[in-house]
Design a protein around this motif. Structure first.
Motif, mmCIF file in Angstrom:
data_model
loop_
_atom_site.group_PDB
_atom_site.id
_atom_site.type_symbol
_atom_site.label_atom_id
_atom_site.label_comp_id
_atom_site.label_asym_id
_atom_site.label_seq_id
_atom_site.Cartn_x
_atom_site.Cartn_y
_atom_site.Cartn_z
ATOM 1 N N ARG A 179 0.815 -1.218 0.000
ATOM 2 C CA ARG A 179 0.000 0.000 0.000
ATOM 3 C C ARG A 179 0.846 1.264 0.000
ATOM 4 N N ALA A 180 2.116 1.118 0.336
ATOM 5 C CA ALA A 180 2.998 2.288 0.386
ATOM 6 C C ALA A 180 3.594 2.643 -0.968
ATOM 7 N N LEU A 181 3.356 1.833 -1.985
ATOM 8 C CA LEU A 181 4.019 2.040 -3.271
ATOM 9 C C LEU A 181 3.726 3.408 -3.895
ATOM 10 N N ASP A 182 2.557 3.974 -3.633
ATOM 11 C CA ASP A 182 2.245 5.291 -4.194
ATOM 12 C C ASP A 182 2.925 6.422 -3.432
ATOM 13 N N ASP A 183 3.445 6.113 -2.241
ATOM 14 C CA ASP A 183 4.007 7.160 -1.383
ATOM 15 C C ASP A 183 5.517 7.106 -1.261
ATOM 16 N N VAL A 184 6.137 6.027 -1.706
ATOM 17 C CA VAL A 184 7.590 5.891 -1.618
ATOM 18 C C VAL A 184 8.152 5.607 -3.007
ATOM 19 N N ASP A 185 9.471 5.692 -3.108
ATOM 20 C CA ASP A 185 10.106 5.396 -4.400
ATOM 21 C C ASP A 185 10.115 3.898 -4.690
ATOM 22 N N ALA A 186 10.275 3.110 -3.644
ATOM 23 C CA ALA A 186 10.285 1.655 -3.814
ATOM 24 C C ALA A 186 9.949 1.011 -2.472
ATOM 25 N N ALA A 187 9.536 -0.257 -2.536
ATOM 26 C CA ALA A 187 9.157 -0.969 -1.315
ATOM 27 C C ALA A 187 9.595 -2.424 -1.414
ATOM 28 N N ALA A 188 10.121 -2.939 -0.302
ATOM 29 C CA ALA A 188 10.434 -4.361 -0.196
ATOM 30 C C ALA A 188 9.156 -5.086 0.200
ATOM 31 N N ILE A 189 8.733 -6.049 -0.615
ATOM 32 C CA ILE A 189 7.442 -6.687 -0.394
ATOM 33 C C ILE A 189 7.600 -8.207 -0.449
ATOM 34 N N ASN A 190 7.128 -8.865 0.600
ATOM 35 C CA ASN A 190 7.109 -10.322 0.602
ATOM 36 C C ASN A 190 6.180 -10.821 -0.496
ATOM 37 N N THR A 191 6.529 -11.957 -1.101
ATOM 38 C CA THR A 191 5.801 -12.418 -2.279
ATOM 39 C C THR A 191 4.327 -12.661 -2.005
ATOM 40 N N ASN A 192 3.982 -13.207 -0.835
ATOM 41 C CA ASN A 192 2.570 -13.468 -0.584
ATOM 42 C C ASN A 192 1.757 -12.177 -0.578
ATOM 43 N N TYR A 193 2.322 -11.093 -0.038
ATOM 44 C CA TYR A 193 1.615 -9.816 -0.054
ATOM 45 C C TYR A 193 1.656 -9.177 -1.437
ATOM 46 N N ALA A 194 2.725 -9.408 -2.185
ATOM 47 C CA ALA A 194 2.789 -8.893 -3.554
ATOM 48 C C ALA A 194 1.689 -9.519 -4.412
ATOM 49 N N VAL A 195 1.523 -10.836 -4.282
ATOM 50 C CA VAL A 195 0.486 -11.540 -5.057
ATOM 51 C C VAL A 195 -0.896 -11.030 -4.665
ATOM 52 N N SER A 196 -1.136 -10.868 -3.364
ATOM 53 C CA SER A 196 -2.436 -10.394 -2.897
ATOM 54 C C SER A 196 -2.735 -8.991 -3.413
ATOM 55 N N ALA A 197 -1.679 -8.192 -3.643
ATOM 56 C CA ALA A 197 -1.852 -6.818 -4.122
ATOM 57 C C ALA A 197 -1.892 -6.726 -5.637
ATOM 58 N N GLY A 198 -1.832 -7.866 -6.316
ATOM 59 C CA GLY A 198 -1.899 -7.861 -7.771
ATOM 60 C C GLY A 198 -0.582 -7.569 -8.459
ATOM 61 N N LEU A 199 0.526 -7.656 -7.745
ATOM 62 C CA LEU A 199 1.847 -7.434 -8.339
ATOM 63 C C LEU A 199 2.370 -8.729 -8.949
ATOM 64 N N ASP A 200 3.259 -8.609 -9.912
ATOM 65 C CA ASP A 200 3.852 -9.773 -10.561
ATOM 66 C C ASP A 200 5.203 -10.063 -9.919
ATOM 67 N N PRO A 201 5.307 -11.107 -9.088
ATOM 68 C CA PRO A 201 6.558 -11.363 -8.384
ATOM 69 C C PRO A 201 7.664 -11.946 -9.258
ATOM 70 N N VAL A 202 7.351 -12.295 -10.503
ATOM 71 C CA VAL A 202 8.367 -12.816 -11.413
ATOM 72 C C VAL A 202 9.000 -11.674 -12.207
ATOM 73 N N LYS A 203 8.161 -10.828 -12.836
ATOM 74 C CA LYS A 203 8.672 -9.750 -13.681
ATOM 75 C C LYS A 203 8.615 -8.375 -13.020
ATOM 76 N N GLY A 204 7.889 -8.263 -11.902
ATOM 77 C CA GLY A 204 7.655 -6.960 -11.310
ATOM 78 C C GLY A 204 8.797 -6.335 -10.530
ATOM 79 N N PRO A 205 9.576 -7.103 -9.754
ATOM 80 C CA PRO A 205 10.601 -6.486 -8.913
ATOM 81 C C PRO A 205 11.709 -5.811 -9.721
ATOM 82 N N ILE A 206 12.195 -4.677 -9.203
ATOM 83 C CA ILE A 206 13.366 -4.034 -9.813
ATOM 84 C C ILE A 206 14.652 -4.562 -9.165
ATOM 85 N N LEU A 207 14.525 -5.214 -8.028
ATOM 86 C CA LEU A 207 15.589 -6.011 -7.427
ATOM 87 C C LEU A 207 14.927 -7.254 -6.861
#
Length: 259
Positions: A179-207
């Motif tokens: 939920r902080a992604l709109d307010d920060v430059d980047a966020a470290a996110i555990n995969t289970n929460y990334a999936v729940s938020a609709g993020l792509d844990p394979v192609k989405g991370p910049i690190l």
């Protein structure tokens, strides 16, 4: 006329058919952990074990509930986190099986690559020692920061000795980092929460964290229960070929099995 042996066989079948399945309550965080347990459920049922899945949205309550005997097992954490909880809170909880690994990622909605992240950028990390430390170790592995020697698996931001980009760290509960992604430059996110938020844990991370490491997740039970027959049944059901195939098909590389 039915023979004595036939009557005995019928009596056995009726008794087996009428036997009630043993029921256990197992806690998981929403997303992949809970979804995988849904796949475990029918396999366990065929072995006479009825699983009731309870979802918790944070990393604290599942161990509290387990230690208090309100549930029989949980499936959401890795060994460094469990060890930290036991040391801090005195829980009598034991790991009984490894489950899956969720490589941690650094995500951004503002920048397409880490190279674009500017000096002084704000980075959200988890506020618990294990996951926050894991994020800092990821940043060190990628050459972003340097931590003092000997910090182990639970470094904190005060252990940062070199920070060339002068990054600003914002510590949040692990479930809040997407939920902080709109307010920060980047966020470290555990995969289970990334999936729940609709993020792509394979192609989405910049690190992204390497797949191997100490952060494989596990099933935990109370120490007094670890040798009970239902524990063996639960582990066998989880480690079944059916569940392995489900993970491979459902998550397509974002979640890796440990067996």
């Amino acid at each position: 006329m039915l023979t004595r042996s036939t009557l005995a066989a019928l009596a056995f079948l009726l008794a087996a058919g009428g036997a009630e399945a043993e029921t256990i309550r197992i806690a998981a965080t929403p997303g992949p952990h809970a979804q995988i347990l849904e796949a475990v459920k029918p396999v366990a049922a065929a072995k006479g074990l009825d699983i009731k899945i309870l979802e918790f949205s944070d990393y604290v309550v599942p161990n509290q509930a387990l230690d208090a005997g309100e549930i029989e097992a949980n499936s959401f954490q890795n060994l460094p986190y469990l060890d930290n909880q036991k040391a801090d809170r005195g829980y009598k909880i034991e790991p009984v099986a490894l489950t899956v690994n969720f490589p941690l990622g650094i995500y951004s909605r503002k920048w397409k690559s880490w190279a674009e992240v500017p000096d002084g950028a704000s980075i959200a990390i988890q506020n618990d020692p294990t996951n926050g430390g894991r994020s800092l170790l990821l940043l060190q592995d990628k050459g972003v920061i340097k931590l003092k020697d000997g910090v182990g698996f639970k470094p904190t931001i005060i252990d940062i000795v070199e920070n060339p980009k002068k990054l600003r760290f914002v510590e949040l509960e692990a479930a809040q980092t997407p939920r902080a992604l709109d307010d920060v430059d980047a966020a470290a996110i555990n995969t289970n929460y990334a999936v729940s938020a609709g993020l792509d844990p394979v192609k989405g991370p910049i690190l992204k964290e390497e797949a191997k490491g100490p952060y494989v997740n596990l099933i935990a039970v109370r120490s007094v229960d670890k040798d009970k027959p239902w524990v063996k049944t639960l582990v066998e059901a989880y480690h079944s070929p059916e569940v392995k195939a489900f993970v491979a098909e459902k998550f397509k590389g974002s979640v890796l099995t440990s067996w």
